[in-house]
Each structure stands twice: as C-alpha cells, then as structure tokens.
Design a protein around this motif. Structure first.
Motif, PDB file in Angstrom:
ATOM      1  N   ILE A 111       0.805  -1.221   0.000  1.00  0.00           N
ATOM      2  CA  ILE A 111       0.000   0.000   0.000  1.00  0.00           C
ATOM      3  C   ILE A 111       0.838   1.271   0.000  1.00  0.00           C
ATOM      4  O   ILE A 111       0.349   2.325  -0.370  1.00  0.00           O
ATOM      5  CB  ILE A 111      -0.992   0.011   1.179  1.00  0.00           C
ATOM      6  CG1 ILE A 111      -0.254  -0.122   2.515  1.00  0.00           C
ATOM      7  CG2 ILE A 111      -2.029  -1.081   1.020  1.00  0.00           C
ATOM      8  CD1 ILE A 111      -1.114   0.099   3.730  1.00  0.00           C
ATOM      9  N   ASP A 112       2.100   1.151   0.434  1.00  0.00           N
ATOM     10  CA  ASP A 112       2.980   2.319   0.454  1.00  0.00           C
ATOM     11  C   ASP A 112       4.419   1.865   0.644  1.00  0.00           C
ATOM     12  O   ASP A 112       4.698   0.665   0.742  1.00  0.00           O
ATOM     13  CB  ASP A 112       2.555   3.317   1.548  1.00  0.00           C
ATOM     14  CG  ASP A 112       2.550   2.738   2.954  1.00  0.00           C
ATOM     15  OD1 ASP A 112       3.190   1.688   3.195  1.00  0.00           O
ATOM     16  OD2 ASP A 112       1.896   3.336   3.822  1.00  0.00           O
ATOM     17  N   THR A 113       5.343   2.826   0.712  1.00  0.00           N
ATOM     18  CA  THR A 113       6.767   2.511   0.833  1.00  0.00           C
ATOM     19  C   THR A 113       7.069   1.758   2.120  1.00  0.00           C
ATOM     20  O   THR A 113       7.893   0.836   2.134  1.00  0.00           O
ATOM     21  CB  THR A 113       7.604   3.815   0.760  1.00  0.00           C
ATOM     22  OG1 THR A 113       7.312   4.453  -0.484  1.00  0.00           O
ATOM     23  CG2 THR A 113       9.090   3.528   0.856  1.00  0.00           C
ATOM     24  N   GLN A 114       6.402   2.116   3.201  1.00  0.00           N
ATOM     25  CA  GLN A 114       6.644   1.425   4.469  1.00  0.00           C
ATOM     26  C   GLN A 114       6.236  -0.047   4.376  1.00  0.00           C
ATOM     27  O   GLN A 114       6.954  -0.923   4.850  1.00  0.00           O
ATOM     28  CB  GLN A 114       5.898   2.108   5.611  1.00  0.00           C
ATOM     29  CG  GLN A 114       6.204   1.486   6.957  1.00  0.00           C
ATOM     30  CD  GLN A 114       5.555   2.236   8.107  1.00  0.00           C
ATOM     31  OE1 GLN A 114       4.859   3.216   7.904  1.00  0.00           O
ATOM     32  NE2 GLN A 114       5.792   1.773   9.309  1.00  0.00           N
TER      33      GLN A 114
END
Length: 191
Positions: A111-114
C-alpha cells in the motif's frame, strides 16, 4: 528449487473465492489453486478434488472459517486436510506451517513505501517459499522485489485482462493468482 509452489507450464493460479467454483478450477488448465473461502466442513473436499485432478492447492488460512489462526489450526490442516501449503499475512502462521512441512506463501499488501520495506524485512526473516503481493498491477514493484529477494513472486488483485497477466510475468512474477474463472482457462502460451 524443486517445490510444488513453482508452476511449471502455466503461471495462472486459480484464486477460488467460492467453494462452488472448485470443480471449475480443478478442470481448468491451471496447475495451482489458492482456496480463499470455505470452512472446516468444505476444505477437505476441495483438497481431495484438487488431488484427483493433479492440482496443487494452498489454503488461505486467514479466510477459512472454523480453523483457528494458531499453531494447532495449522497442525490440524497439515495432519488431517493435507493441502500442499498455506497462504497467510501472519508471520506466526507461516512459521508454524513451515514446521509442519507445508509450503508457505506470505501474502503482502503493497500500500505504500513502508509496507514495501516491511515486506522485504519480513521475507528475509520468515523465509517463506513464495510471496504474494497485492495489488498485482505493479510491474515496477514486481521487478524491484524480483531483484531483492530470493523466492518466487506471485501477484494478485485487480487483474482482469490477459495482457495484465503477461505484464506481471514479464516483470518477474512466477505466478499470477486471478479470481475471474474465465481467465483460468486461458491458453497462456498463446496470448
């Protein structure tokens, strides 16, 4: 690596979201099935049907009703139901399944970079037999994962067209799990 999770001739994996579709999945040209529904009363039948038709079957244990999401639930599946393996987002279930001799697919939501960075860390720590990343329409991310990890990549989610399957495979995906039964019957080599 000579594991059953590795699809040999057809990268399409039938993601069965309704147990009533197991018959269609086992009669299709796919080699592997991810069972994403069912309960303690239906999974054994689905595994038996898969075996009769020489298909590998993995149970998405986070979605199977009536099976505890703990070591004992995994042990029950391993000893009684005997799937080829499991799919799960939960590290402890992946570890328990590996101890029981089941193949494992770590399911990751990108869902995101993390989430991406946590996924890379988890893979190196948990060491699943394969990973499944969602959504499947991310060729750049698939290529980056392919370069950074040493296990097969399966993509899934939002795939609706044959060319999207081809794009995922061309980016490095070993398999593509699709829920649309009409895509299970594709002649992969000719599209």
């Amino acid at each position: 690596m000579e594991k059953k999770i590795l699809v040999k001739n057809n990268p399409i994996i039938a993601a069965v979201r309704d147990v009533s579709l197991i018959e269609k999945a086992v009669l299709s040209p796919v080699e592997t099935i991810f069972l994403m529904s069912g309960d303690i009363f239906t999974v054994e039948h689905c595994v038996e049907e898969s075996r009769k038709n020489n298909k590998s079957i993995f149970l998405h244990v986070d979605l199977i009703k009536g099976i505890a999401n703990d070591r004992e639930g995994i042990k029950y599946l391993s000893k009684k139901v005997k799937p080829d393996g499991i799919v799960s987002t939960k590290n402890q279930l992946i570890q328990a399944a590996k101890k029981e001799g089941l193949l494992t697919v770590q399911h990751l939501f990108m869902i995101d970079t993390q989430a991406y960075e946590n996924g890379i860390r988890n893979i190196s720590t948990i060491n699943p037999d394969a990973i499944e990343i969602m959504p499947g329409l991310m060729p750049r991310v698939i290529r980056e994962f392919y370069e950074k990890i040493d296990c097969p990549i399966i993509t899934a989610g939002l795939i609706k067209h044959p060319n999207e399957i081809r794009e995922a495979v061309d980016a490095g995906a070993h398999g593509v799990a699709v829920g649309a039964p009409e895509l299970w019957d594709l002649d992969y080599k000719n599209y």
